[in-house]
Design a protein around this motif. Structure first.
Motif, PDB file in Angstrom:
ATOM      1  N   ASP A 183      47.259  38.906 113.445  1.00  0.00           N
ATOM      2  CA  ASP A 183      46.997  39.338 114.907  1.00  0.00           C
ATOM      3  C   ASP A 183      47.065  40.836 114.978  1.00  0.00           C
ATOM      4  O   ASP A 183      46.900  41.090 116.305  1.00  0.00           O
ATOM      5  N   ARG A 184      47.546  41.325 113.995  1.00  0.00           N
ATOM      6  CA  ARG A 184      47.869  42.824 114.134  1.00  0.00           C
ATOM      7  C   ARG A 184      46.929  43.744 112.850  1.00  0.00           C
ATOM      8  O   ARG A 184      47.083  43.141 111.586  1.00  0.00           O
ATOM      9  N   GLY A 192      52.681  47.865 115.915  1.00  0.00           N
ATOM     10  CA  GLY A 192      51.736  48.200 116.888  1.00  0.00           C
ATOM     11  C   GLY A 192      50.835  47.259 117.282  1.00  0.00           C
ATOM     12  O   GLY A 192      50.619  46.050 117.132  1.00  0.00           O
ATOM     13  N   THR A 193      49.869  47.931 118.099  1.00  0.00           N
ATOM     14  CA  THR A 193      48.810  46.991 118.492  1.00  0.00           C
ATOM     15  C   THR A 193      47.475  47.665 118.405  1.00  0.00           C
ATOM     16  O   THR A 193      47.241  49.130 118.018  1.00  0.00           O
ATOM     17  N   ALA A 194      46.355  47.057 118.194  1.00  0.00           N
ATOM     18  CA  ALA A 194      44.987  47.373 117.665  1.00  0.00           C
ATOM     19  C   ALA A 194      44.581  48.563 118.670  1.00  0.00           C
ATOM     20  O   ALA A 194      44.711  48.336 120.105  1.00  0.00           O
ATOM     21  N   ARG A 195      44.126  49.754 118.199  1.00  0.00           N
ATOM     22  CA  ARG A 195      43.341  50.569 119.194  1.00  0.00           C
ATOM     23  C   ARG A 195      41.939  51.100 118.359  1.00  0.00           C
ATOM     24  O   ARG A 195      42.133  51.517 117.182  1.00  0.00           O
ATOM     25  N   TYR A 220      61.399  44.842 118.574  1.00  0.00           N
ATOM     26  CA  TYR A 220      60.337  43.953 117.835  1.00  0.00           C
ATOM     27  C   TYR A 220      61.285  42.865 116.793  1.00  0.00           C
ATOM     28  O   TYR A 220      61.525  43.701 115.751  1.00  0.00           O
ATOM     29  N   MET A 230      45.866  51.449 114.730  1.00  0.00           N
ATOM     30  CA  MET A 230      47.138  50.759 115.260  1.00  0.00           C
ATOM     31  C   MET A 230      47.787  51.765 115.989  1.00  0.00           C
ATOM     32  O   MET A 230      48.087  52.902 115.608  1.00  0.00           O
ATOM     33  N   GLU A 231      47.981  51.751 117.313  1.00  0.00           N
ATOM     34  CA  GLU A 231      49.005  52.248 118.075  1.00  0.00           C
ATOM     35  C   GLU A 231      50.345  52.025 118.291  1.00  0.00           C
ATOM     36  O   GLU A 231      50.631  50.742 118.049  1.00  0.00           O
ATOM     37  N   GLY A 232      51.148  52.612 118.900  1.00  0.00           N
ATOM     38  CA  GLY A 232      52.398  52.238 119.376  1.00  0.00           C
ATOM     39  C   GLY A 232      53.421  51.949 118.185  1.00  0.00           C
ATOM     40  O   GLY A 232      53.617  53.128 117.593  1.00  0.00           O
ATOM     41  N   LYS A 272      46.971  54.759 111.797  1.00  0.00           N
ATOM     42  CA  LYS A 272      47.959  54.117 112.443  1.00  0.00           C
ATOM     43  C   LYS A 272      49.153  55.064 113.067  1.00  0.00           C
ATOM     44  O   LYS A 272      49.302  56.023 112.188  1.00  0.00           O
TER      45      LYS A 272
END
Lengths: 345, 304
Positions: free
Chosen positions: A98-99, A265-268, B194, A257-259, A198
């Protein structure tokens, strides 16, 4: 700046000291062993102005990718791959359902097809994973194994490849005076780095230059390439890239990926590919797309200082899109907020 | 020995390099880890001459300090020394085993290199105690779960008691680095807020080490680790991970129900040529675990 992989922290002051006085402050004019030379503008024979292609690529459809790669290849200074053994090095620090951690296999496949069209004699897909050393599982889960079989390319785990010692071109290098290179990398005639766009919890961002961490074998440097962390990330990145030439880079910025990258991180979606023959120029351009000032990224600043290329906007001719026009500010962890470039720069 | 296991041993023997060692693939340069396990297979089959050639290769990798690196040219000792210790011990190379054991017990990680401030920062941000000594992959770097587990397994098989200070500390490290929701990864349970995912290979190695050191399965970390492995077995698992998983499951009586299916699944991966993925190391590991070779047999078996 902290590195939990080593526990070492490098202060801004220390970083400045390293830039000023370290072994990397001046690379020798002497030739490298094994025909590998530092990638300074002067020595590499490049014109002082790097050529980078910034190509729109809104999705991972095969036709979209093929067209974007063709366009980027045409409008940059690609290597001549005819009759050559080409190693494609994606980024696969880990794999998640999921990432978007790893370079999308659809992009890697489109690039492999393109290289075949360009006459490459042999194409090898190679990675040395850094966190999880279970490469059999990761290669399957990432989709790389399937694509390698489908396209008839060799898939190599660089962590356990036979090794060849190569002297770092800088005689005053720090701890990487001699680099143990996987045979696959040593025998490559063309190396293409294909990172994911990323953010990175330890380095700020990870693009083409940082992706080259993965060429060093874990069986020698440990996991997660821990010796390199103890040597210091900027120094290690520069010593690797100063010794092993990346002939071309293709940054997967379709979805980055950001954050809290490079894993959590999350998708960007950035909807671009960034391509070119100088990894530093490519990384600097990709950083600008991410809304980051490349001069504030430690290892990019160090690479510029030691003349692995230039990160200055005026030294980079960008074909295709304007970085400022397609800029999408990637979310940054608070400690990296200082990397954010002001709008309009 | 079953015909299939015998075929695996044939595969190993046929791929022995002229220098007596094995690489991770046919014709590949000899390295300590595949050699250490490869010669154990030939030893188990009673092939004294071939095992002896492997042993000679390993002896050639040992430094005057007792250290063993990845190959004879390595400047320093490192993680592959675990496999050499298993072999030295099994083949009765007692002097080499003693010197290597001493070196392993003194193999320095980075735990003493951290300042108080760094320890505090790591504890706050990454939620583990970096002052606990374990074993690193390479000298003077951070200790991680997998090398710590490999060295604990080898030391225990070589007769070092679980009360030995470094082993106890290694166990503490493994328990400290567990992922809260179950299992282990390479050694970072968290990155800031996390929780990082566990992985099957790290979990299997951690459990095998805990079993080797006699940590009871009643410990919550053990139970959660076994449950993580059970869940992992429902999906795709690699050859090496399956072998380490089988060793881990055999280490705890409560996991016995999972052993037959896991063993069958691993055995089914054997190719027609007798090997596993064409890899001498993975073939040797699978052979040793499937055949219950004494050198890797979990200690708990003797008390059942």
């Amino acid at each position: 700046m902290g590195d939990p992989m080593s526990g070492k922290r490098i202060s801004r002051r220390e970083f400045g000291r390293l830039l000023g006085t370290s072994a990397l402050a001046a690379w020798p004019a002497a030739a490298a062993l094994a025909g590998r030379a530092p990638q300074s503008v002067e020595r590499s024979g490049l014109s002082p102005r790097s050529q980078v292609a910034l190509v729109p690529c809104p999705d991972y459809g095969p036709e979209t990718l093929a067209a974007a790669i063709r366009e980027g290849w045409r409008s940059s200074r690609p290597p001549d791959v005819r009759g050559k053994r080409v190693v494609v090095k994606p980024n696969m620090v880990d794999v998640s359902a999921d990432r978007p951690i790893h370079t999308d296999p659809r992009l890697v496949e489109a690039l492999i097809l393109h290289l075949g069209d360009q006459g490459a004699r042999e194409i090898v897909l190679a990675e040395g994973t850094s966190h999880n050393r279970d490469s059999e599982w990761l290669f399957r889960r990432s989709g790389y194994e399937t694509l390698a079989k489908r396209r008839g390319v060799r898939l190599v785990d660089l962590n356990y490849d036979d090794i060849t010692p190569v002297q770092c071109v800088n005689p005053r290098a720090t701890l990487l005076k001699e680099i143990s290179l996987p045979r696959t990398i040593h025998e490559a005639e063309v190396i293409i780095s294909v990172p994911k766009m990323k953010t990175h919890k330890l380095a700020g961002i990870t693009l083409s230059m940082k992706n080259m961490f993965g060429i060093l074998p874990g069986m020698v440097y440990g996991w997660p390439k821990n010796t390199l962390h103890w040597n210091g990330l900027p120094l290690s990145i520069c010593e690797i890239n100063g010794t092993v030439k990346t002939h071309y880079s293709v940054v997967d910025g379709v979805v980055g990926m950001e954050g809290h990258g490079p894993i959590m991180g999350t998708a960007r979606k950035a909807g671009v590919l960034v391509m070119g023959d100088n990894a530093l120029a490519v990384d600097a351009t990709a950083a600008r797309v991410m809304g980051i000032d490349p001069a504030l990224v430690d290892y990019l600043a160090m690479a510029h200082k030691i003349r692995l290329g230039s990160l200055r906007r005026e030294d980079i001719a960008v074909a295709g899109e304007n970085p400022e026009r397609v800029r999408i500010d990637f979310a940054l962890d608070p400690e990296y907020a200082l990397l954010r470039a002001p709008k309009g720069r | 020995m079953s015909p299939r296991l015998s075929q695996a041993a044939d595969f190993i023997k046929a791929r022995q390099n002229p220098d007596g060692g094995w690489g991770y693939g046919p014709g590949r340069a000899s390295l300590v880890e595949p050699t250490g396990l490869g010669l154990l297979v030939l030893h188990a089959r009673g092939d004294v001459a071939a095992a002896g050639r492997g042993l000679a290769f390993l002896k050639g990798c040992q430094k005057p300090s007792g250290a063993v690196g990845i190959n004879p040219r390595a400047a320093e000792g490192s993680w592959m020394a675990y496999a050499a210790l298993l072999s030295f011990h099994a083949l009765g190379a007692s002097e080499e085993a003693r010197r290597l054991k001493d070196w392993i017990l003194g193999f320095e990680d980075a735990s003493s290199r951290f300042t108080k401030e760094e320890l505090s920062a790591i504890a706050t941000r990454f939620r583990y105690d970096a002052s606990i000594p374990g074993w690193p992959w390479t000298p003077r770097t951070t200790a991680w779960v997998e090398p710590t587990a490999l060295f604990i397994i080898a030391l225990r098989r070589a007769g070092v008691p679980p009360t030995e200070k470094r082993i106890k500390s290694g166990i503490d490290l493994i328990l400290d680095r567990r992922v809260p929701s179950g299992g282990w990864n390479f050694g970072n349970p968290y990155s800031k807020s996390y929780e990082l995912e566990a992985s099957a290979m790290s979990t299997a190695l951690a459990l095998a080490a805990l079993g080797a050191a006699g940590v009871p399965e009643g410990r919550p970390a053990v139970g959660a680790g076994i449950r993580f492995l059970e869940k992992s077995l429902a999906g795709d698992v690699s050859t090496a991970t399956l072998a380490w998983t089988l060793l881990a499951l055999k280490s705890f009586p409560g996991a016995a129900a999972l052993v037959p299916g896991t063993a069958d699944r691993l055995a089914a991966l054997q190719a027609r040529d007798g090997g596993f993925r064409g890899n001498p190391f993975e073939t040797a590991l699978a052979f040793l675990v499937l055949s219950d070779a004494p050198i890797l047999r979990p200690a708990s078996w003797g008390t059942r």
